[in-house]
Design a protein around this motif. Structure first.
Motif, PDB file in Angstrom:
ATOM      1  N   ALA A 240       0.893  -1.197  -0.115  1.00 22.06           N
ATOM      2  CA  ALA A 240       0.062   0.005   0.044  1.00 22.06           C
ATOM      3  C   ALA A 240       0.918   1.378   0.051  1.00 22.06           C
ATOM      4  N   THR A 241       0.559   2.115  -0.845  1.00 21.21           N
ATOM      5  CA  THR A 241       1.425   3.424  -1.199  1.00 21.21           C
ATOM      6  C   THR A 241       0.387   4.576  -0.698  1.00 21.21           C
ATOM      7  N   LEU A 242       0.987   5.809  -0.784  1.00 22.11           N
ATOM      8  CA  LEU A 242       0.359   6.935  -0.841  1.00 22.11           C
ATOM      9  C   LEU A 242      -0.190   7.237  -1.993  1.00 22.11           C
ATOM     10  N   ASP A 243      -0.382   6.599  -2.984  1.00 19.86           N
ATOM     11  CA  ASP A 243      -0.909   6.821  -4.307  1.00 19.86           C
ATOM     12  C   ASP A 243      -1.648   5.580  -5.110  1.00 19.86           C
ATOM     13  N   SER A 244      -1.642   4.740  -4.274  1.00 27.86           N
ATOM     14  CA  SER A 244      -2.052   3.183  -4.824  1.00 27.86           C
ATOM     15  C   SER A 244      -1.840   2.033  -3.984  1.00 27.86           C
ATOM     16  N   ALA A 245      -2.122   0.807  -4.360  1.00 28.11           N
ATOM     17  CA  ALA A 245      -1.821  -0.506  -3.817  1.00 28.11           C
ATOM     18  C   ALA A 245      -1.467  -1.306  -5.030  1.00 28.11           C
ATOM     19  N   TYR A 246      -0.562  -2.222  -4.698  1.00 26.27           N
ATOM     20  CA  TYR A 246      -0.169  -3.420  -5.831  1.00 26.27           C
ATOM     21  C   TYR A 246      -0.298  -4.459  -5.226  1.00 26.27           C
ATOM     22  N   LEU A 247      -0.330  -5.614  -6.323  1.00 21.52           N
ATOM     23  CA  LEU A 247      -0.392  -6.754  -6.081  1.00 21.52           C
ATOM     24  C   LEU A 247       0.760  -7.492  -6.763  1.00 21.52           C
ATOM     25  N   TRP A 248       1.890  -8.049  -6.366  1.00 25.42           N
ATOM     26  CA  TRP A 248       3.005  -8.690  -6.715  1.00 25.42           C
ATOM     27  C   TRP A 248       3.067 -10.239  -6.599  1.00 25.42           C
ATOM     28  N   LYS A 249       3.708 -10.746  -7.793  1.00 30.15           N
ATOM     29  CA  LYS A 249       3.697 -12.459  -7.704  1.00 30.15           C
ATOM     30  C   LYS A 249       5.236 -12.550  -7.210  1.00 30.15           C
ATOM     31  N   VAL A 250       5.475 -13.403  -6.040  1.00 32.87           N
ATOM     32  CA  VAL A 250       6.605 -13.425  -5.488  1.00 32.87           C
ATOM     33  C   VAL A 250       7.519 -14.653  -6.037  1.00 32.87           C
ATOM     34  N   ASN A 251       8.334 -14.376  -6.691  1.00 36.90           N
ATOM     35  CA  ASN A 251       8.940 -15.696  -7.625  1.00 36.90           C
ATOM     36  C   ASN A 251      10.092 -16.029  -7.108  1.00 36.90           C
ATOM     37  N   ASP A 252      10.270 -17.294  -6.383  1.00 39.28           N
ATOM     38  CA  ASP A 252      11.599 -17.784  -5.777  1.00 39.28           C
ATOM     39  C   ASP A 252      12.325 -18.914  -6.543  1.00 39.28           C
ATOM     40  N   LEU A 259      10.099  -9.927  -7.626  1.00 39.39           N
ATOM     41  CA  LEU A 259       8.725  -9.311  -7.763  1.00 39.39           C
ATOM     42  C   LEU A 259       8.180  -8.910  -9.015  1.00 39.39           C
ATOM     43  N   SER A 260       6.939  -9.854  -9.417  1.00 41.52           N
ATOM     44  CA  SER A 260       6.531  -9.144 -10.904  1.00 41.52           C
ATOM     45  C   SER A 260       5.211  -8.587 -10.528  1.00 41.52           C
ATOM     46  N   LYS A 261       5.025  -7.604 -10.997  1.00 44.80           N
ATOM     47  CA  LYS A 261       3.765  -6.791 -10.710  1.00 44.80           C
ATOM     48  C   LYS A 261       2.485  -7.452 -11.408  1.00 44.80           C
ATOM     49  N   ILE A 262       1.440  -7.844 -10.665  1.00 42.95           N
ATOM     50  CA  ILE A 262       0.336  -8.313 -11.261  1.00 42.95           C
ATOM     51  C   ILE A 262      -0.607  -7.439 -11.651  1.00 42.95           C
ATOM     52  N   GLN A 263      -0.835  -6.316 -10.749  1.00 43.84           N
ATOM     53  CA  GLN A 263      -1.988  -5.494 -10.734  1.00 43.84           C
ATOM     54  C   GLN A 263      -2.030  -4.181 -10.145  1.00 43.84           C
ATOM     55  N   ASP A 264      -2.023  -2.968 -10.484  1.00 45.17           N
ATOM     56  CA  ASP A 264      -2.377  -1.664  -9.889  1.00 45.17           C
ATOM     57  C   ASP A 264      -3.515  -1.735  -9.611  1.00 45.17           C
ATOM     58  N   LEU A 265      -3.630  -1.703  -7.903  1.00 40.33           N
ATOM     59  CA  LEU A 265      -4.982  -1.974  -7.378  1.00 40.33           C
ATOM     60  C   LEU A 265      -5.436  -0.331  -6.828  1.00 40.33           C
ATOM     61  N   SER A 266      -5.532   0.393  -7.927  1.00 41.75           N
ATOM     62  CA  SER A 266      -5.912   1.934  -7.773  1.00 41.75           C
ATOM     63  C   SER A 266      -7.460   2.259  -7.118  1.00 41.75           C
ATOM     64  N   HIS A 267      -7.261   3.195  -6.097  1.00 45.95           N
ATOM     65  CA  HIS A 267      -8.638   3.775  -5.821  1.00 45.95           C
ATOM     66  C   HIS A 267      -8.547   5.207  -6.514  1.00 45.95           C
ATOM     67  N   VAL A 268      -9.442   5.221  -7.598  1.00 41.75           N
ATOM     68  CA  VAL A 268      -9.155   6.664  -8.497  1.00 41.75           C
ATOM     69  C   VAL A 268     -10.506   7.131  -8.461  1.00 41.75           C
ATOM     70  N   ASP A 269     -10.348   8.456  -8.135  1.00 43.03           N
ATOM     71  CA  ASP A 269     -11.462   9.298  -8.155  1.00 43.03           C
ATOM     72  C   ASP A 269     -11.541  10.295  -9.434  1.00 43.03           C
ATOM     73  N   THR A 270     -12.730  10.442 -10.153  1.00 42.43           N
ATOM     74  CA  THR A 270     -12.835  11.321 -11.289  1.00 42.43           C
ATOM     75  C   THR A 270     -13.703  12.713 -10.981  1.00 42.43           C
ATOM     76  N   PRO A 271     -13.279  13.816 -10.471  1.00 39.06           N
ATOM     77  CA  PRO A 271     -13.906  14.896 -10.323  1.00 39.06           C
ATOM     78  C   PRO A 271     -15.212  15.237 -11.251  1.00 39.06           C
ATOM     79  N   PRO A 272     -16.180  15.683 -10.716  1.00 38.38           N
ATOM     80  CA  PRO A 272     -17.199  15.982 -11.470  1.00 38.38           C
ATOM     81  C   PRO A 272     -16.837  17.179 -12.711  1.00 38.38           C
ATOM     82  N   ASN A 273     -15.985  18.065 -12.293  1.00 36.73           N
ATOM     83  CA  ASN A 273     -15.533  18.944 -13.212  1.00 36.73           C
ATOM     84  C   ASN A 273     -14.630  18.768 -14.395  1.00 36.73           C
TER      85      ASN A 273
END
Length: 539
Positions: A240-252, A259-273
């Motif tokens: 979790a970061t100050l602009d989004s969250a991320y899901l990573w695949k852990v490769n061993d 770490l391979s990024k699977i998805q940007d789990l962002s919480h995005v708002d679109t202002p009405p203006n």
């Protein structure tokens, strides 16, 4: 060109600002403690609500000052830090009233404004005069003019230089640690840092500044990282970061972690203006503890999303009727993954059921509880029951069975505003930390206080509680104190097993690893980015 005195001393200014902020922190801490004491004895509902609001405001001020102090301390040599916040606590007087404290707060704020005020410079020559630089000769004036021309050219190209100069932050030591999490097998420790990195360390009983070979993976993010969590099978890592969250695949690959990024789990708002989209900070994350099938992300705007880990399909939890969205403080799954609970900055807890009768992910609001500061579900226990605990502003902890949410089990009393509650992993104990910096531990079955953690003697040593952690089998309880010490208690015979003084600055969090060969590791993390680990044997 000669200099008769040095330019203004930046270190001295920072030191004065640090000391003044310490005074301010001390006053707000006095106010916070006094309000908590008043709340504990207050019976009038309207007055209690007013006190709770004042406590919340004071806590916000304390957190803001602590951030400012940490920033200054990172720029000051250790010997220049003349007073710590722990020293400030010792100076407190419990006899002072709130108006008197508020008056002194305003005086110190004015003092802080003067310390931070920089001298006005009317023009270059007056500034040089203040520095007593002899610029009388024509030769010296020409030299200064030449330097100014060079500086002007540098200012033109400086943005280009900064854009193209991007050192690899992963090659540097971690600047801080905001959160840690052990992998389920106990082999690795993930750390989150405000320097925008997540690092994975190979577990070892050693002190590390996170720049040694113990760091087996490092992933840079676009913003500061505030939380990190392994899935129960170690297949995934959530950040979790100050602009989004991320899901990573852990490769061993035989100990080589990537770490391979699977998805940007962002919480995005679109202002009405029709302005640009805004990416909300994600402030809390949690995997469903039994199978990791679900991942919850909560953002600062009060939105909670539940993601199906395998498909990254998401459902937004519905806002209960009559409630406004507010900053989420905590989020917790039940051990079977069928329920989720949250609490927000308005001190409202909500419980949702996630699955419909046909097994689909269909969130449904079950219950809202006011005056709640923290929530926690128990992990799996022998009875396989699901219990839900709430920390309350009235100084109590309530426990509910998920099958009968409207009938809480008789309250557990901590006597002052409770800020944190947790179940031990085995479900035997419930622990709470209050505004008074004390910890209470109860046996879940008997409801009796189980462990005499803070005696009168230890309180005299200013061993206020900052964080706690249970071992996975409930055998040990580690308690971090604001004086930098860590007490480790054996819950079986209820005695202090060990007293540690880790070589880290500013303890922020603790965690126990899973048992490996009959041993645990306790990780202790500090704001300076250092991690210390201590081995304990299972009895």
């Amino acid at each position: 060109m000669t200099f008769n005195q040095q330019p203004p001393n930046k270190i001295e200014r920072l030191r004065r600002e640090h000391n003044t902020l310490n005074k301010l922190w001390n006053l707000y801490h006095q106010k916070w403690t006094k309000l908590g004491e008043d709340l504990a004895i207050e019976n009038d509902t309207a007055t209690k609500n007013k006190l709770e609001k004042q406590i919340k405001d004071a806590k916000t001020e304390l957190n803001d000052i602590e951030i400012q102090l940490s920033n200054i301390e990172s720029m000051l040599p250790q010997r220049q830090i003349t007073q710590s916040r722990d020293d400030a606590i010792l100076q407190e007087s419990s006899n002072r009233e709130i108006p008197e404290i508020d008056q002194e707060i305003e005086q110190v704020k004015e003092e802080l404004r003067k310390v931070r005020k920089r001298p006005r410079i009317s023009n270059l020559w007056s500034y040089l005069k203040d520095l007593r630089i002899k610029v009388c000769t024509r030769k010296n004036r020409l030299i200064i003019l030449f330097v100014l021309v060079l500086c002007s050219g540098g200012a033109v190209f400086l943005p280009y230089i900064l854009i193209n100069f991007n050192p690899d932050v992963c090659q540097l030591p971690a600047a801080d640690v905001s959160n840690i999490d052990f992998s389920p097998d106990g082999k690795y420790l993930a750390t989150a840092s405000l320097d925008k990195t997540v690092r994975i360390l190979k577990v070892s009983e050693t002190i590390t500044d996170q720049k040694t070979k113990l760091v087996v993976a490092c992933q840079e993010h676009t913003e500061s990282v505030v939380a990190v969590k392994f899935s129960p099978d170690r297949e995934y890592l959530a950040t979790a970061t100050l602009d989004s969250a991320y899901l990573w695949k852990v490769n061993d690959n035989h100990g080589i972690i990537t770490l391979s990024k699977i998805q940007d789990l962002s919480h995005v708002d679109t202002p009405p203006n029709n302005k640009l989209q805004y990416r909300n900070p994600v402030v809390a994350i949690d995997f469903s503890s039994q199978d990791g099938k679900y991942l919850a992300t909560a953002s600062a705007d009060g939105k909670i999303k539940v993601w199906i880990t395998k498909t990254t399909e998401a459902k937004v939890l519905p806002t209960p009727p009559g409630q406004a969205k507010a900053y989420i403080v905590s989020v917790s799954f039940s051990h079977d993954g069928n329920y989720i609970a949250t609490t927000d900055v308005n001190e409202i807890a909500n419980v949702w059921e996630l699955k419909a009768d046909d097994g689909t992910l269909t969130p449904r609001s079950l219950l809202s509880i006011p005056n709640v500061t923290d929530v926690a579900f128990n992990l799996k226990n022998k009875e396989n029951n699901i219990y839900f605990a709430t920390a309350r502003a009235d100084g109590t902890v309530q426990v509910r069975d998920i099958s009968n949410l409207n009938q809480p089990i008789p309250s557990l009393n901590h006597n002052t505003y409770v800020v944190d509650v947790s179940f031990s992993p085995g479900g035997k104990f419930i622990a709470a930390i209050g505004l008074d910096k004390k910890v209470s531990v109860w046996d879940r079955e008997t409801k009796n206080s189980a462990i005499p953690l803070l005696t009168q003697e230890s309180l005299k040593k200013n061993t206020n509680v900052a964080a706690i952690a249970f071992s996975l089998d409930d055998e040990y309880l580690a308690v971090a104190h604001t004086d930098g010490k860590v007490s480790v208690w054996n819950t079986i015979n209820r005695t202090e097993e060990d007293s540690l003084t880790p070589q880290v600055k500013g303890l922020v969090t603790l965690a126990f690893s899973s048992t490996t060969n009959g041993e645990y590791l306790l990780a202790m993390a500090g704001v300076d980015g250092q991690i210390e680990m201590k081995k304990f044997k299972r009895k």
